[in-house]
Scaffold this motif. Sequence first.
Motif, mmCIF file in Angstrom:
data_model
loop_
_atom_site.group_PDB
_atom_site.id
_atom_site.type_symbol
_atom_site.label_atom_id
_atom_site.label_comp_id
_atom_site.label_asym_id
_atom_site.label_seq_id
_atom_site.Cartn_x
_atom_site.Cartn_y
_atom_site.Cartn_z
ATOM 1 N N VAL A 103 49.403 23.917 30.239
ATOM 2 C CA VAL A 103 49.356 23.335 31.580
ATOM 3 C C VAL A 103 48.902 24.385 32.586
ATOM 4 O O VAL A 103 49.513 25.450 32.690
ATOM 5 N N ASN A 104 47.830 24.079 33.327
ATOM 6 C CA ASN A 104 47.359 25.005 34.348
ATOM 7 C C ASN A 104 48.328 25.049 35.527
ATOM 8 O O ASN A 104 48.898 24.032 35.925
ATOM 9 N N GLN A 105 48.494 26.241 36.089
ATOM 10 C CA GLN A 105 49.422 26.472 37.179
ATOM 11 C C GLN A 105 48.694 26.562 38.521
ATOM 12 O O GLN A 105 47.504 26.903 38.564
ATOM 13 N N PRO A 106 49.383 26.267 39.633
ATOM 14 C CA PRO A 106 48.769 26.487 40.945
ATOM 15 C C PRO A 106 48.640 27.983 41.229
ATOM 16 O O PRO A 106 49.352 28.789 40.644
ATOM 17 N N HIS A 107 47.724 28.348 42.056
ATOM 18 C CA HIS A 107 47.500 29.721 42.532
ATOM 19 C C HIS A 107 46.809 30.617 41.499
ATOM 20 O O HIS A 107 45.813 31.258 41.795
ATOM 21 N N ILE A 108 47.379 30.718 40.295
ATOM 22 C CA ILE A 108 46.803 31.591 39.264
ATOM 23 C C ILE A 108 47.364 31.212 37.901
ATOM 24 O O ILE A 108 48.518 30.784 37.790
ATOM 25 N N ASN A 109 46.538 31.357 36.877
ATOM 26 C CA ASN A 109 47.006 31.216 35.501
ATOM 27 C C ASN A 109 47.046 32.602 34.885
ATOM 28 O O ASN A 109 46.040 33.126 34.403
ATOM 29 N N ALA A 110 48.211 33.191 34.926
ATOM 30 C CA ALA A 110 48.381 34.574 34.474
ATOM 31 C C ALA A 110 48.592 34.602 32.968
ATOM 32 O O ALA A 110 49.705 34.771 32.474
ATOM 33 N N PHE A 111 47.498 34.431 32.228
ATOM 34 C CA PHE A 111 47.578 34.390 30.765
ATOM 35 C C PHE A 111 47.886 35.758 30.169
ATOM 36 O O PHE A 111 48.300 35.860 29.025
ATOM 37 N N GLY A 112 47.667 36.813 30.950
ATOM 38 C CA GLY A 112 47.854 38.164 30.427
ATOM 39 C C GLY A 112 46.531 38.753 29.999
ATOM 40 O O GLY A 112 45.464 38.357 30.456
ATOM 41 N N GLY A 113 46.599 39.735 29.097
ATOM 42 C CA GLY A 113 45.382 40.368 28.600
ATOM 43 C C GLY A 113 45.212 41.775 29.134
ATOM 44 O O GLY A 113 45.517 42.060 30.290
ATOM 45 N N GLU A 114 44.680 42.657 28.278
ATOM 46 C CA GLU A 114 44.598 44.069 28.665
ATOM 47 C C GLU A 114 43.285 44.452 29.324
ATOM 48 O O GLU A 114 43.094 45.598 29.712
ATOM 49 N N GLU A 115 42.366 43.502 29.514
ATOM 50 C CA GLU A 115 41.252 43.713 30.435
ATOM 51 C C GLU A 115 40.626 42.374 30.795
ATOM 52 O O GLU A 115 40.131 41.659 29.940
ATOM 53 N N ARG A 116 40.704 42.036 32.079
ATOM 54 C CA ARG A 116 40.099 40.787 32.548
ATOM 55 C C ARG A 116 39.153 41.057 33.712
ATOM 56 O O ARG A 116 39.327 42.010 34.470
ATOM 57 N N PHE A 117 38.172 40.174 33.857
ATOM 58 C CA PHE A 117 37.170 40.265 34.923
ATOM 59 C C PHE A 117 37.682 39.526 36.153
ATOM 60 O O PHE A 117 38.056 38.357 36.076
ATOM 61 N N TRP A 118 37.689 40.219 37.294
ATOM 62 C CA TRP A 118 38.051 39.608 38.569
ATOM 63 C C TRP A 118 37.035 40.012 39.627
ATOM 64 O O TRP A 118 36.177 40.879 39.402
ATOM 65 N N LEU A 119 37.156 39.370 40.791
ATOM 66 C CA LEU A 119 36.295 39.668 41.923
ATOM 67 C C LEU A 119 37.141 40.182 43.091
ATOM 68 O O LEU A 119 38.266 39.730 43.300
ATOM 69 N N SER A 120 36.590 41.099 43.863
ATOM 70 C CA SER A 120 37.225 41.546 45.096
ATOM 71 C C SER A 120 36.311 41.180 46.270
ATOM 72 O O SER A 120 35.101 40.968 46.064
ATOM 73 N N PRO A 121 36.874 41.041 47.509
ATOM 74 C CA PRO A 121 38.233 41.403 47.897
ATOM 75 C C PRO A 121 39.205 40.235 47.790
ATOM 76 O O PRO A 121 38.815 39.080 47.846
ATOM 77 N N GLU A 122 40.490 40.590 47.669
ATOM 78 C CA GLU A 122 41.528 39.568 47.571
ATOM 79 C C GLU A 122 41.979 39.090 48.944
ATOM 80 O O GLU A 122 42.214 37.899 49.154
ATOM 81 N N GLY A 123 42.144 40.022 49.881
ATOM 82 C CA GLY A 123 42.560 39.673 51.235
ATOM 83 C C GLY A 123 41.533 40.113 52.260
ATOM 84 O O GLY A 123 40.499 40.692 51.927
ATOM 85 N N GLY A 124 41.810 39.819 53.537
ATOM 86 C CA GLY A 124 40.914 40.232 54.610
ATOM 87 C C GLY A 124 39.898 39.173 54.982
ATOM 88 O O GLY A 124 39.834 38.095 54.405
ATOM 89 N N GLN A 125 39.056 39.514 55.963
ATOM 90 C CA GLN A 125 38.086 38.558 56.493
ATOM 91 C C GLN A 125 36.990 38.187 55.496
ATOM 92 O O GLN A 125 36.282 37.198 55.696
ATOM 93 N N PHE A 126 36.858 38.945 54.425
ATOM 94 C CA PHE A 126 35.860 38.629 53.409
ATOM 95 C C PHE A 126 36.489 38.180 52.088
ATOM 96 O O PHE A 126 35.836 38.138 51.049
ATOM 97 N N SER A 127 37.758 37.827 52.142
ATOM 98 C CA SER A 127 38.482 37.391 50.947
ATOM 99 C C SER A 127 37.844 36.172 50.303
ATOM 100 O O SER A 127 37.351 35.271 50.990
ATOM 101 N N VAL A 128 37.887 36.122 48.972
ATOM 102 C CA VAL A 128 37.468 34.917 48.248
ATOM 103 C C VAL A 128 38.680 34.228 47.607
ATOM 104 O O VAL A 128 38.537 33.384 46.732
ATOM 105 N N TYR A 129 39.883 34.582 48.069
ATOM 106 C CA TYR A 129 41.128 33.977 47.581
ATOM 107 C C TYR A 129 41.813 33.126 48.668
ATOM 108 O O TYR A 129 42.786 32.446 48.386
ATOM 109 N N PHE A 130 41.313 33.204 49.909
ATOM 110 C CA PHE A 130 41.849 32.419 51.014
ATOM 111 C C PHE A 130 40.709 31.693 51.726
ATOM 112 O O PHE A 130 39.619 32.249 51.896
#
Length: 415
Positions: A103-130
């Motif tokens: 079941v997928n979760q709201p906000h994030i699916n924290a499956f784990g893993g010792e190296e995953r690809f993400w994008l920045s920035p997380e916060g601020g005026q250029f955030s792609v998470y808000f």
Amino acid sequence: MQKHLSVSLLILAVFALNACRSNNQSDQKTLEQTNHEAKGTFGYDVAFLKKHNSALILQAPDNADAQAIIIPEYQGRVMTSTANGSEGNSYGWINYKLIESGVNQPHINAFGGEERFWLSPEGGQFSVYFKKGQTFDFANWQTPAIIDTVIYEAVETNSSSVSFRADATIENYSGTVFVIEINRKISMLDKAAIISELNIASLEGCKSVAYESVNALTNKGTDWKAETGMLGIWLLGMFKPTEKTVIVAPFSTHLSKKPLLTDDYFGKIPADRIAVKGSAVYLKADGKFRSKIGIAPKSARDVAGSYDAEKGILTIIQYDLKAAEKYLKSTWEIHKDPYDGDALNAYNDGRLADGTQMGPFYELESNSPAKALKKGETLTHRQRTYHFEGSKETLGAISQKVLGVSLEDIASAFH
């Protein structure tokens, strides 16, 4: 008669329930027997992940015991690895409960893993998470689907490497739209490459596993501009903590004797959990107190690691570092300088204010700089992850050469 029938049915139901429980326990026991060892071994995790996903198993070209599990469904992330085959330690933290739920979760699916690809920035005026206009709090925070639920296409694979590709359109807090192509290649390293990349003398006396990921972000839309926002590549690794695990973040003393360090992401870190000694920052990685550090590019080195004295595991990450370039800032606030971010981050998990906890785990993270890509241009970020188990002499020599500290330095960091 009706009463006796009801009692008989109740007895049958109890027998059926007990039989079901017995079968579940038997299935669990069989799973552990199939994996040679109980939970915590690489074999156990291979069986578990194959049950729920199309797991890909890679092995080093010259060492069948050095293996890693890659999951296309989880954005081509390296879930875990081992230096000692099926019966060896499994190094990556895995969220078994979430994966098993399906079941997928709201906000994030924290499956784990010792190296995953993400994008920045997380916060601020250029955030792609808000989204634009939202307050920076957890209720509004949302991990973009392209780094959370989208399956990455495996475009090329062999016994020791796999390449992935994905496309996405994503909008930042300021309303800038990015059309991007992501390419990611994971390759297992042989022993000669490990020795060469780390510039160490030998691997005699230890078991090792290592892999490299080459991550590329291509602008397929309009030209990026600093004043409207850019994207960066962010690689995060989740590992298993123990009471005797310590993170080591070496820093350069070229510009300052003290590191350009951010250590108050979640408030002040108690003095018995963080230490700066010589040219290294030490952080406890026991999964018992939520804390995070960041080191600025002008102060960071291109390596970091951890040592688990309980299991005798030395972990090292090595990444592309460009000290003179701009890095995106990800704190949850509007930034005066959004390009004054960290090159390296490390995190120790702990309980939230409500008493809940996702892990426990700890993280080693590296970031790419941000670049104003024109249409068709590509940003690339490379990272290598190494694990070593063996004699203290060999591990100590590797730690001293690569991290600049001995195992004794790490062990005594909080004494």
